[in-house]
Scaffold this motif. Structure first.
Motif, mmCIF file in Angstrom:
data_model
loop_
_atom_site.group_PDB
_atom_site.id
_atom_site.type_symbol
_atom_site.label_atom_id
_atom_site.label_comp_id
_atom_site.label_asym_id
_atom_site.label_seq_id
_atom_site.Cartn_x
_atom_site.Cartn_y
_atom_site.Cartn_z
ATOM 1 N N VAL A 68 8.465 -0.468 -9.032
ATOM 2 C CA VAL A 68 7.155 -0.337 -9.687
ATOM 3 C C VAL A 68 6.968 1.014 -10.377
ATOM 4 C CG1 VAL A 68 6.030 -2.004 -8.182
ATOM 5 C CG2 VAL A 68 6.016 0.420 -7.551
ATOM 6 N N LEU A 69 7.788 1.986 -9.998
ATOM 7 C CA LEU A 69 7.617 3.343 -10.532
ATOM 8 C C LEU A 69 7.565 3.397 -12.066
ATOM 9 C CD1 LEU A 69 7.130 6.094 -9.387
ATOM 10 C CD2 LEU A 69 9.580 6.445 -9.175
ATOM 11 N N PRO A 70 8.528 2.769 -12.772
ATOM 12 C CA PRO A 70 8.463 2.854 -14.240
ATOM 13 C C PRO A 70 7.169 2.285 -14.815
ATOM 14 C CG PRO A 70 10.560 1.897 -13.537
ATOM 15 C CD PRO A 70 9.710 2.016 -12.313
ATOM 16 N N TYR A 71 6.694 1.192 -14.248
ATOM 17 C CA TYR A 71 5.436 0.610 -14.737
ATOM 18 C C TYR A 71 4.302 1.618 -14.596
ATOM 19 C CZ TYR A 71 7.677 -4.001 -14.463
ATOM 20 O OH TYR A 71 8.500 -5.065 -14.638
ATOM 21 N N LEU A 72 4.269 2.254 -13.428
ATOM 22 C CA LEU A 72 3.189 3.196 -13.163
ATOM 23 C C LEU A 72 3.276 4.400 -14.097
ATOM 24 C CD1 LEU A 72 0.799 3.723 -11.310
ATOM 25 C CD2 LEU A 72 2.269 5.234 -10.010
ATOM 26 N N ILE A 73 4.489 4.935 -14.232
ATOM 27 C CA ILE A 73 4.644 6.127 -15.074
ATOM 28 C C ILE A 73 4.231 5.812 -16.512
ATOM 29 C CG2 ILE A 73 6.294 7.775 -16.031
ATOM 30 C CD1 ILE A 73 7.841 7.557 -13.412
ATOM 31 N N LEU A 74 4.680 4.663 -17.013
ATOM 32 C CA LEU A 74 4.358 4.330 -18.404
ATOM 33 C C LEU A 74 2.861 4.123 -18.599
ATOM 34 C CD1 LEU A 74 7.362 2.005 -19.245
ATOM 35 C CD2 LEU A 74 6.945 4.299 -20.111
ATOM 36 N N ALA A 117 0.837 -1.205 0.000
ATOM 37 C CA ALA A 117 0.000 0.000 0.000
ATOM 38 C C ALA A 117 0.871 1.254 0.000
ATOM 39 C CB ALA A 117 -0.933 -0.005 1.201
ATOM 40 N N VAL A 118 1.880 1.278 0.892
ATOM 41 C CA VAL A 118 2.731 2.467 0.974
ATOM 42 C C VAL A 118 3.502 2.653 -0.334
ATOM 43 C CG1 VAL A 118 4.679 3.518 2.177
ATOM 44 C CG2 VAL A 118 2.903 2.356 3.480
ATOM 45 N N SER A 119 4.032 1.565 -0.881
ATOM 46 C CA SER A 119 4.792 1.675 -2.135
ATOM 47 C C SER A 119 3.903 2.175 -3.268
ATOM 48 C CB SER A 119 5.374 0.316 -2.533
ATOM 49 O OG SER A 119 6.158 -0.198 -1.498
ATOM 50 N N THR A 120 2.668 1.674 -3.313
ATOM 51 C CA THR A 120 1.753 2.086 -4.378
ATOM 52 C C THR A 120 1.437 3.575 -4.280
ATOM 53 O OG1 THR A 120 0.786 -0.121 -4.368
ATOM 54 C CG2 THR A 120 -0.470 1.606 -5.446
ATOM 55 N N VAL A 121 1.139 4.015 -3.052
ATOM 56 C CA VAL A 121 0.806 5.431 -2.873
ATOM 57 C C VAL A 121 2.016 6.305 -3.205
ATOM 58 C CG1 VAL A 121 0.210 7.182 -1.159
ATOM 59 C CG2 VAL A 121 -1.028 5.015 -1.207
ATOM 60 N N LEU A 122 3.191 5.881 -2.708
ATOM 61 C CA LEU A 122 4.411 6.633 -3.009
ATOM 62 C C LEU A 122 4.652 6.711 -4.514
ATOM 63 C CD1 LEU A 122 7.278 5.648 -0.538
ATOM 64 C CD2 LEU A 122 6.460 7.936 -1.143
ATOM 65 N N ALA A 123 4.491 5.567 -5.185
ATOM 66 C CA ALA A 123 4.722 5.531 -6.627
ATOM 67 C C ALA A 123 3.738 6.450 -7.348
ATOM 68 C CB ALA A 123 4.595 4.100 -7.148
ATOM 69 N N LEU A 124 2.488 6.488 -6.854
ATOM 70 C CA LEU A 124 1.482 7.373 -7.463
ATOM 71 C C LEU A 124 1.879 8.829 -7.302
ATOM 72 C CD1 LEU A 124 -2.131 6.137 -6.642
ATOM 73 C CD2 LEU A 124 -1.223 6.817 -8.855
ATOM 74 N N VAL A 125 2.268 9.173 -6.078
ATOM 75 C CA VAL A 125 2.610 10.567 -5.790
ATOM 76 C C VAL A 125 3.834 10.998 -6.595
ATOM 77 C CG1 VAL A 125 3.453 12.112 -3.983
ATOM 78 C CG2 VAL A 125 1.566 10.550 -3.515
ATOM 79 N N LEU A 126 4.827 10.096 -6.672
ATOM 80 C CA LEU A 126 6.047 10.434 -7.411
ATOM 81 C C LEU A 126 5.832 10.314 -8.915
ATOM 82 C CD1 LEU A 126 8.668 8.479 -5.260
ATOM 83 C CD2 LEU A 126 8.318 10.950 -5.315
ATOM 84 N N GLY A 127 5.033 9.344 -9.327
ATOM 85 C CA GLY A 127 4.924 9.029 -10.745
ATOM 86 C C GLY A 127 3.967 9.915 -11.513
ATOM 87 N N PHE A 128 2.893 10.348 -10.846
ATOM 88 C CA PHE A 128 1.882 11.113 -11.582
ATOM 89 C C PHE A 128 2.450 12.389 -12.217
ATOM 90 C CE2 PHE A 128 -1.748 13.480 -12.755
ATOM 91 C CZ PHE A 128 -2.731 12.543 -13.045
ATOM 92 N N PRO A 129 3.193 13.197 -11.443
ATOM 93 C CA PRO A 129 3.734 14.415 -12.063
ATOM 94 C C PRO A 129 4.631 14.109 -13.257
ATOM 95 C CG PRO A 129 4.011 14.480 -9.685
ATOM 96 C CD PRO A 129 3.527 13.110 -10.019
ATOM 97 N N VAL A 130 5.450 13.061 -13.129
ATOM 98 C CA VAL A 130 6.348 12.704 -14.233
ATOM 99 C C VAL A 130 5.530 12.331 -15.466
ATOM 100 C CG1 VAL A 130 8.174 11.151 -14.989
ATOM 101 C CG2 VAL A 130 8.074 11.872 -12.603
#
Lengths: 292, 350
Positions: A168-174, A80-93
């Motif tokens: 997971v960040l690259p997956y989310l950003i893409l 959960a924490v990783s997903t939320v973090l990835a969302l917060v970091l990934g969305f702007p990118v």
């Protein structure tokens, strides 16, 4: 039958026949093993061997043993924490990438894909170098005088969260970028023209329109995080145990197939339920109006 | 509503100049069309007025306020986008409500105003529909209602009709004009369609290569174009190159003498609109040039005739398909005189 109809029918048949091999493979490597695990999980474990039977003892053990409850909560928490973090970091990118007209845009996307070409183990090893007691972070903090003694970073839940988020960040950003790319950004201008500031435009217009993509990306990333194996093993060590390593240990180290299978099924079920739940929540919040 | 003044507005993207030295006063309640081919800078200018694009130099005033550095959301302009840009996740009513909410209009009044503007564009029935459930014309009306609901100081339209089919286009055009007159909206209308601009505007500004070529009343721009670009962009024009030999007399490169009006000793070209040329068997008036009909194309209300003059030029003429059809010497091969008045000659010196 006219030639056009025949052509259409042949096309449909060809499509169906092309989908057939992949369907068979998916069936064999996915459905069959899951079904077998399901069956195993009801077998009895007699100190060293699996005995055919029908008992709930593995599930009872999982739900009664506080250690495994902790393992399960660790897994959900980290995911959960990783997903939320990835969302917060990934969305702007993803957002700036989607809006970018820069000629370096494709270079950025290649850079994003690049980590995916390196295995999770290698990337976890990289984090070990950075987070270790003699690692980069401790070195810099000691050099700056923030701390005297190295702080334990590796083999903590924090290390696992950091490592998982990075994976997971690259997956989310893409995923997000491809969805955001489809948005007609003149709606943003329209909102500003009507008096909305940038944050309001983002919250009231961009986010709701992007919601289906956010839901898809969140689901993907949550599933990946829940099922991570290498990262929790290498970065969590003995400091934190998660579901995938725990079930692996049961099966390989103690040969407890019934309990390992039960853990696997709990993990699969919990992942599915939570992924669908998060997606449903996002849909209910934002997408209800978009459905036709 | 308010007047708009643009003072030496300039926009540069890197090395390329999109708009340069654009000065224009738009009166309160006036509709000005920015007309030009794509890439001429008309949309860039509109976007500078709305605040989406920051000018490189120059000032923009709305009313008495200098808004050059005011951000978009505080400018209070109402813009209709080319693709309408309706919010897909909101109903028609919610789309219109959005701007009112942003302007902190109390909810009781908000509701009244939504009803009012939707009535104005005849969309009240569809208030609870989503944009994807509407036709292009209906989406267009919602976009207009949404822009007008906030009672903007300037009404900006960016090619608003280009996504509609021909019949709907002239209908919506009439509606926009009627609405604009009734509400006294200061309006800027960007289009690349000359007929649209002529039909709708009080005044028009013709742009080319980032520069304003001419600003004025539609009929003045058509009758007295300031340069060849304006002449050719607004309809067609036959051009004769040559020089002024003596006052009132222009001689073309092919030694054809034309009677002209007005002073313009520096004129190097003379233009005549095709519909101002009469074809007649007998020479009429001072400008009557003999020739042979080369081809003729039947266009319904008009007949497009090309005449090869004896001096060598090929000129185009548009004859009305009038009742006096027998008087039309339009068959190819017919010997005719192409006649026009001296007053219909436009002089260019470029």
């Amino acid at each position: 039958m006219t030639p056009t109809e025949r052509n259409l029918r042949n096309g449909r048949r060809l499509g169906a026949s092309l989908a057939f091999p992949a369907s068979i493979i998916v069936l064999m490597v996915m459905v069959v093993p899951i079904f077998m695990l399901f069956r195993y999980s009801f077998n009895h474990f007699d100190s060293s061997v699996m005995v055919e039977g029908f008992t709930f003892e593995s599930y009872v053990k999982f739900f009664q043993d506080p250690y495994y409850r902790k393992v399960f909560l660790n897994t959900v928490g980290v995911a959960a924490v990783s997903t939320v973090l990835a969302l917060v970091l990934g969305f702007p990118v993803a957002y700036f990438l989607a809006k970018s007209q820069s000629r370096y845009k494709s270079l950025f996307i290649i850079l994003l894909v690049f980590p995916l070409m390196v295995g999770n183990v290698v990337r976890a090893a990289g984090w070990m170098v950075i987070l270790g007691n003699a690692g980069f972070v401790n070195f810099v903090m000691q050099w700056l005088g923030v701390i005297d003694q190295p702080v334990r970073l590796l083999y903590t839940p924090l290390a696992v969260v950091v490592g998982t988020t990075a994976i997971v960040l690259p997956y989310l950003i893409l995923t997000l970028q491809s969805v955001l790319e489809g948005i007609d950004f003149s709606v943003e201008e329209a909102a500003q023209n009507l008096g909305a500031s940038f944050p309001t435009t983002f919250r009231r217009i961009v986010l709701p329109i992007a919601a289906p993509g956010v839901a898809a990306g969140t689901m993907l990333v949550f599933i990946l995080s829940m099922n991570a194996y290498a990262t929790p093993v290498l970065l969590g060590g003995s400091g934190i145990t998660m579901m995938a390593p725990a079930l692996y240990d049961q099966i390989t180290k103690v040969s407890n197939w019934p309990f390992g299978s039960a853990l696997a099924l709990v993990l699969v079920t919990a992942t599915l339920i939570m992924a669908l739940l998060s997606s449903w929540l996002i849909h209910r919040r934002y997408v209800k109006t978009m459905a036709s | 509503m308010a007047k708009v003044s643009l003072d030496r507005l300039k926009k540069q993207f890197g090395a390329s100049v999109a708009v340069s030295d654009f000065s224009l006063e738009i009166a309160d309640g006036e509709l000005v069309a920015f007309l030009g081919p794509s890439g001429c800078g008309k949309t860039t200018t509109l976007r500078m007025i709305a605040g989406f694009t920051e000018p490189t130099a120059g000032t923009i005033r709305i009313g008495e306020d200098d808004v050059t550095n005011v951000p978009v959301h505080k400018r209070n302009t109402g813009m209709v986008f080319q693709g309408y840009a309706l919010f897909p996740h909101m109903t028609v009513g919610e789309n219109v409500a959005f701007g009112l909410e942003m302007h902190k209009v109390p909810s009781a009044e908000r509701d009244k105003r939504i009803g009012k503007v939707l009535d104005m564009v005849r969309m009240s029935e569809l208030r609870d529909r989503y944009p994807r459930q509407l036709s292009g014309g209906q989406q267009q009306r919602v976009a207009i209602a949404r822009a007008l609901a906030i009672e903007p100081r300037v009404f900006l339209l960016d090619e608003p009709l280009s996504n509609l089919d021909a019949k709907l286009r002239s209908e919506v055009r009439e509606e926009i004009r009627a609405l604009q007159r009734r509400l006294g909206l200061t309006t800027i209308f960007v289009t690349h369609d000359q007929e649209e601009a002529l039909a709708i505007s009080d005044r028009m500004a013709i742009m080319h290569d980032g520069k304003v070529q001419q600003v004025g009343f539609p009929e003045v721009l058509y009758e007295k174009p300031a340069n060849l670009f304006v002449a050719n962009f607004l309809g067609k024009m036959n051009i004769f190159a040559g020089h002024v030999e003596s006052p009132g007399r222009f001689v073309t490169e092919n030694k054809l003498a034309l009677a002209i009006e007005g002073s313009g000793a520096a004129a190097t070209q003379v233009g005549v609109r095709p519909e101002r040329i009469i074809l007649s068997a007998e020479p009429l008036g001072p400008n009557a040039m003999p020739g042979v009909v080369d081809s003729s194309v039947y266009l319904g209300s008009l007949i497009d005739v090309r005449v090869r003059l004896d001096s060598g030029e090929l000129i185009g003429c548009q004859l009305p398909n009038s009742a006096a059809a027998g008087a039309r010497p339009a068959a190819p091969g017919t010997r005719v005189h192409a006649c026009f008045r001296a007053g219909d000659c436009v002089l260019f010196s470029e």
